[in-house]
Design an enzyme around this catalytic site. Sequence first.
Site, PDB file in Angstrom:
ATOM      1  N   GLN A  48       0.891  -1.161   0.000  1.00  0.00           N
ATOM      2  CA  GLN A  48       0.000   0.000   0.000  1.00  0.00           C
ATOM      3  C   GLN A  48       0.923   1.203   0.000  1.00  0.00           C
ATOM      4  OE1 GLN A  48      -3.823  -0.694   1.395  1.00  0.00           O
ATOM      5  NE2 GLN A  48      -3.770   0.537  -0.431  1.00  0.00           N
TER       6      GLN A  48
ATOM      7  N   SER B 227       1.203  -0.117   6.947  1.00  0.00           N
ATOM      8  CA  SER B 227      -0.082  -0.742   6.661  1.00  0.00           C
ATOM      9  C   SER B 227       0.090  -2.258   6.607  1.00  0.00           C
ATOM     10  CB  SER B 227      -0.561  -0.237   5.296  1.00  0.00           C
ATOM     11  OG  SER B 227      -1.499  -1.105   4.761  1.00  0.00           O
ATOM     12  N   THR B 228      -0.897  -2.996   7.136  1.00  0.00           N
ATOM     13  CA  THR B 228      -0.845  -4.458   6.979  1.00  0.00           C
ATOM     14  C   THR B 228      -1.742  -4.843   5.813  1.00  0.00           C
ATOM     15  OG1 THR B 228      -0.476  -4.595   9.353  1.00  0.00           O
ATOM     16  CG2 THR B 228      -0.930  -6.660   8.240  1.00  0.00           C
ATOM     17  N   HIS B 229      -1.455  -4.273   4.681  1.00  0.00           N
ATOM     18  CA  HIS B 229      -2.209  -4.583   3.470  1.00  0.00           C
ATOM     19  C   HIS B 229      -1.248  -5.132   2.430  1.00  0.00           C
ATOM     20  CE1 HIS B 229      -5.223  -1.208   4.832  1.00  0.00           C
ATOM     21  NE2 HIS B 229      -5.277  -2.290   5.592  1.00  0.00           N
ATOM     22  N   ASN B 230      -0.675  -6.287   2.724  1.00  0.00           N
ATOM     23  CA  ASN B 230       0.217  -6.962   1.779  1.00  0.00           C
ATOM     24  C   ASN B 230      -0.658  -7.780   0.841  1.00  0.00           C
ATOM     25  OD1 ASN B 230       1.001  -7.300   4.838  1.00  0.00           O
ATOM     26  ND2 ASN B 230       2.866  -6.752   3.769  1.00  0.00           N
TER      27      ASN B 230
END
Length: 573
Positions: A334, A501-504
């Site tokens: 992100q 962000s933990t949006h991998n």
Amino acid sequence: MATKMPKVPVVIVGMGWLGGIIAAELSKQGVKVVGLERGKPRATEDYYMVHDELRYAMRYDLMQDLSKETITFRNTSKMTALPMRSYGSFLLGEGLGGSGIHWNGQTFRFLPYDFEIHSKTVERYGKKKIPDGMLLQDWGITYDELEPYFYKFEEVAGISGEQEQTPMVGKRSKPFPTKPMLKTPILKMFEDATKKLGYHPYMMPSANLSEQYTNPDGITRAACQYCGYCERFGCEYGAKADPVVTVLPVANKTGNFELRPYSNVVEVLHDGKKASGVVYVNTVTGERYEQPADVVILASYVFNNVRLLLTSKLGKPYDPKTGKGVVGKNYCYQTNGGSATGFFDDKEFNLYAGAGSLGMEIPDFNGDNFDHTNLNFLHGAGIRISQTGQRPIATNPVPKGTPTWGAEFKKQSLKYANNTLTVSPQGSSLPWQHHYLDLDPTFKDAYGLPLMRITFDFEDQDREMIKFMASKTEEIMKEMNPTSIGVSNKLGPYNIVPYQSTHNTGGAIMGADPSTSVVNSYLQMWDAENVFVVGASAFPHNSGYNPTGTVGALAYRAVDGIAKYLKSGGMVV
Ligand SMILES: Cc1cc2nc3c(=O)[nH]c(=O)nc-3n(C[C@H](O)[C@H](O)[C@H](O)COP(=O)(O)OP(=O)(O)OC[C@H]3O[C@@H](n4cnc5c(N)ncnc54)[C@H](O)[C@@H]3O)c2cc1C
Ligand code: SF4
């Protein structure tokens, strides 16, 4: 030697949101399901009266133990990757409910453009608009095909939102199940400013319940108390939709679901065409077990979905030099940055109250909602303001020029603790041939398996996008009329140290063509028809929105695929 367990129709690896959804839906249909979760069991009682910022937000009590397993990282393939030994850029979930316990609950749907990004980009701007090395591809499914599944997730979770949304986002077949969250004075300021500028603000869709709600499975949950201890914490009221309070009780009630916590899956067993089960290690006793199954579902988040495929030698590994192979391809993140912070000397807000998904956003600069003809980047960002609840240790906003320590820093951070607002973009991340996941050649986890290695950096495309977005956030913040503004419009190299962000996403992507994707539109593996790989690992790129709404929709779609497969076998598309 592994102890062989009796065969079951379905085994699920990982009991976060997706493991929970699939367990509930299949067990309701009478299918026997075993759920293997490497972490411990959890219940709402665990969080009664525990607003402990140090324990949860700073010391990451709910996250994966990095001393047992982590990832390694490098910016380019010329570098040697090193392990992430303490938390930074993203936080990995562990235990029943996974990251679904400590998420914020911001529950967006990706845009129609996202699912057909390649076709729509070429249609509007021509092929040349896509730079060399950028691996844009359609998802093999359209927004309209996924729409009923989006609603299904929202209905189960009770997502709160504004019924009248702008046509810039995908069309809804039904209104949100619950009314929007409260519009606080801060959100009203953002709404007024963005409307004045001609943009289209709407309330952030929220998994923090705006009102008491009973879902179609008969699960009743309480309304959010705006306690402000949401992200990184479990919800003591059950007001935040998470797997433990929504889908897992449904699975348990059927009598068809068996949860095995402390069970770390280390291998998918297969003959090259079909899987026959998995091997797992009991993390307390160290004993190994084999769990035979007709269908294997990987729901162990992006990194372990891809790692299990690679260590088990299932599917074709991606080769960044030739661009051939698929497992590990299209890793995206992100792109955050470009925010504008306003310091309001003469105002006082109530920033310590809030909720994980209390906010407003404008979609005007996300996806292809604006003309990219004269811009050096594709896609965009959702621009938002959120009131998630400031926490005393983490919150120290100070105007530019303030020393970063000492008496003046303390004075300024006290002065601005309750009167600083930020408008920020959440930028998309597009895939490149040289961004990928593979197995680290050096570092191993506590069970002897190679760690997942990430090779990733921000590109000029991202820098251009952030510069553009910063001009928009500054424009909005000026309209909100603060005393002074700080804007960050530069994006450096990707740094794994600060939280972003933990949006991998990516690594086991979906598509219509087996030569460029790992799974089909039901998340069924092209190379092993009885393996379904669910999660954001299936995203061919990442949008300017949080992923879980789309991840949840894809999980409900996968349930239909698994049910079809259990009935008739073969590829379901
Ligand atoms: C702080 C934070 C805030 C977030 N906020 C938002 C938000 O507001 N909106 C949004 O859309 N998303 C948000 N997210 C992302 C969201 O939490 C994830 O998209 C979602 O939880 C993913 O669900 P999952 O089931 O794929 O994976 P997870 O929740 O990670 O669950 C995977 C499970 O698999 C288990 N597992 C892994 N490997 C193995 C193995 N080998 N054997 C057995 N078990 C295994 C793990 O222990 C874990 O419990 C946030 C994430 C974090 C960390
Ligand atoms: S803000 Fe609301 S949903 Fe979040 S933890 Fe507090 S009460 Fe629960």
